[in-house]
Design an enzyme around this catalytic site. Structure first.
Site, PDB file in Angstrom:
ATOM      1  N   HIS A   1      47.522  37.944  34.776  1.00  0.00           N
ATOM      2  CA  HIS A   1      46.586  36.868  34.446  1.00  0.00           C
ATOM      3  C   HIS A   1      46.743  36.593  32.956  1.00  0.00           C
ATOM      4  O   HIS A   1      46.431  37.446  32.118  1.00  0.00           O
ATOM      5  CB  HIS A   1      45.144  37.257  34.788  1.00  0.00           C
ATOM      6  CG  HIS A   1      44.909  37.379  36.258  1.00  0.00           C
ATOM      7  ND1 HIS A   1      44.041  38.298  36.796  1.00  0.00           N
ATOM      8  CD2 HIS A   1      45.438  36.701  37.306  1.00  0.00           C
ATOM      9  CE1 HIS A   1      44.044  38.175  38.119  1.00  0.00           C
ATOM     10  NE2 HIS A   1      44.884  37.213  38.435  1.00  0.00           N
TER      11      HIS A   1
ATOM     12  N   GLU B   1      44.139  37.436  30.189  1.00  0.00           N
ATOM     13  CA  GLU B   1      43.670  38.826  30.050  1.00  0.00           C
ATOM     14  C   GLU B   1      44.670  39.553  29.161  1.00  0.00           C
ATOM     15  O   GLU B   1      45.654  40.124  29.625  1.00  0.00           O
ATOM     16  CB  GLU B   1      43.527  39.460  31.428  1.00  0.00           C
ATOM     17  CG  GLU B   1      42.480  38.736  32.279  1.00  0.00           C
ATOM     18  CD  GLU B   1      42.444  39.176  33.743  1.00  0.00           C
ATOM     19  OE1 GLU B   1      43.093  40.184  34.089  1.00  0.00           O
ATOM     20  OE2 GLU B   1      41.781  38.489  34.529  1.00  0.00           O
TER      21      GLU B   1
ATOM     22  N   HIS C   1      44.765  44.604  33.682  1.00  0.00           N
ATOM     23  CA  HIS C   1      43.908  43.418  33.724  1.00  0.00           C
ATOM     24  C   HIS C   1      42.793  43.538  32.690  1.00  0.00           C
ATOM     25  O   HIS C   1      42.677  44.548  31.981  1.00  0.00           O
ATOM     26  CB  HIS C   1      43.277  43.261  35.116  1.00  0.00           C
ATOM     27  CG  HIS C   1      44.250  42.864  36.182  1.00  0.00           C
ATOM     28  ND1 HIS C   1      44.354  41.580  36.659  1.00  0.00           N
ATOM     29  CD2 HIS C   1      45.164  43.589  36.865  1.00  0.00           C
ATOM     30  CE1 HIS C   1      45.290  41.524  37.591  1.00  0.00           C
ATOM     31  NE2 HIS C   1      45.792  42.735  37.734  1.00  0.00           N
TER      32      HIS C   1
ATOM     33  N   GLU D   1      41.524  47.832  34.752  1.00  0.00           N
ATOM     34  CA  GLU D   1      40.732  46.831  34.035  1.00  0.00           C
ATOM     35  C   GLU D   1      40.355  47.459  32.694  1.00  0.00           C
ATOM     36  O   GLU D   1      39.627  48.455  32.656  1.00  0.00           O
ATOM     37  CB  GLU D   1      39.488  46.461  34.834  1.00  0.00           C
ATOM     38  CG  GLU D   1      39.771  45.868  36.207  1.00  0.00           C
ATOM     39  CD  GLU D   1      40.075  44.375  36.158  1.00  0.00           C
ATOM     40  OE1 GLU D   1      39.973  43.796  35.044  1.00  0.00           O
ATOM     41  OE2 GLU D   1      40.407  43.797  37.204  1.00  0.00           O
TER      42      GLU D   1
END
Length: 359
Positions: A2, A5, A109, A200
């Site tokens: 992404h 990110e 991410h 994350e």
């Protein structure tokens, strides 16, 4: 993957620099690099990164690629048909996975602080009716997620972002968090024979540049300890009576059959990530009798070498044809097969038998 990110992208650049500059200076890093093949792809979506003109902690169009597609919803799915058009970036990664023998991977991410593990999607076969989609290697995935979380500066605390969902011990099953179709970590595990988790790394997707050094410090130890886990379990080579490597032989740990059986590569090599314990390893060359060997696995991550267990098929002198699982919803088919033979457990068993770091 992404583009908006950005923390993972920057951390991986720091990781490359750290590994290169520490070689032959730091004994641990030197041994790690001498015994581990490491691939690092700092970005899978450069167009999305370049398109992120307005920096935002929560959302920008840079999440998507140039064609407006979310690359982490773009892979073949094992539970349902994914009708998304495969993007060039996705196809390139799929080809990369096919042509290499990856064993362990992480997909970076932003937007939360948690280590998430497969499965991201699910059905009744994987227990999704209970809100958790369990893989055959669930214990290993929990260990991998905790390895990262507990070596991170704060992830293990499980604190949510802006009073949102919290994650005990800083980990979560992907499906338990939210259901996701077409994700890369499930694809990698099922079709790539590679254990991948999703990391994350920041509540803010695109934080100010002056915070990047702290993000690197927070993740440095976790990244190194996670890479070491590639040496968990057992590895070996399958050969014929002439000592020639046998590709495409099936090698599985008893009780851990994968919906797409794990096979040896072109060099006859196999790799199975397993926690310390006693296991029966089943090696099968199609058309010949299987070989079973009992192994006692210890934690060899500190020695940078998994247990080695080779198999030699004295009666085999042929190379099995290349075999691969079709890119179809394999777990959906398994669910249908299970329902069709539910009264007969023996038939169900037979049908079941037939059946590096990214950002």
């Amino acid at each position: 993957m992404h583009g908006d990110e950005t923390v993972g992208r920057e951390i991986l650049l720091h990781l490359i620099d750290f590994l290169v500059t520490s070689y032959r200076r730091d004994p641990v890093i030197t041994r790690l690099l001498n015994n581990t093949r490491i691939h690092i792809m700092p970005t899978m979506n450069p167009d999305g990164f370049e398109a992120t003109k307005v920096r935002d902690c929560y959302y920008t169009p840079g999440r998507y690629n140039k064609n407006g597609e979310d690359l982490n919803r773009n892979f073949p799915d094992a539970f349902e048909n994914n009708n998304a058009t495969i993007q060039p970036e996705t196809q390139a990664v799929m080809d990369w996975i096919k042509n290499e023998t990856f064993v362990l991977s992480a997909n970076l991410h932003g937007g939360a602080l948690v280590a998430s593990y497969t499965f991201d999607n699910g059905n009744s076969v994987t227990g999704s009716m209970k809100g958790y989609s369990r893989s055959p290697d669930d214990d290993v995935f929990i260990h991998l997620a905790k390895t990262y979380s507990f070596n991170h500066a704060s992830m293990y605390k499980g604190t949510g972002c802006d009073n949102r969902k919290t994650f005990p011990e800083g980990i979560t099953n992907g499906y338990s968090w939210y259901q996701l179709e077409g994700g890369m970590q499930d694809y990698n595990y099922i079709w790539g024979q590679c254990f991948e988790i999703t990391l994350e790394l920041s509540c803010c997707k695109y934080p100010p540049a002056d915070q990047l050094e702290k993000f690197w410090r927070d993740n440095k130890a976790a990244l190194i300890e996670y890479i070491k886990q590639v040496h968990l379990g057992v590895k070996g080579q399958i050969t014929d009576k002439n000592g020639t490597p046998i590709p495409n032989a099936i090698v599985e740990a008893k009780g851990r059959a994968h919906v797409c059986p794990y096979r040896t590569n072109q060099q006859g090599e196999y790799f199975l990530l397993l926690l310390p314990g006693t296991y029966v390893i089943n090696a099968t060359v199609p058309g010949f009798k299987s070989m079973l060997k009992t192994v006692e696995i210890h934690d060899n991550t500190g020695n940078f070498s998994a247990l080695k267990q080779d198999f030699s098929f004295s009666e085999v002198s042929i190379r099995p044809e290349v075999a691969s699982c079709p890119k179809i919803p394999l777990y959906r088919e398994l669910k249908r097969a299970s329902a069709a033979v539910k009264p007969t457990l023996h038939i169900l068993g037979l049908m079941t038998v037939m059946l590096v770091i990214f950002n």
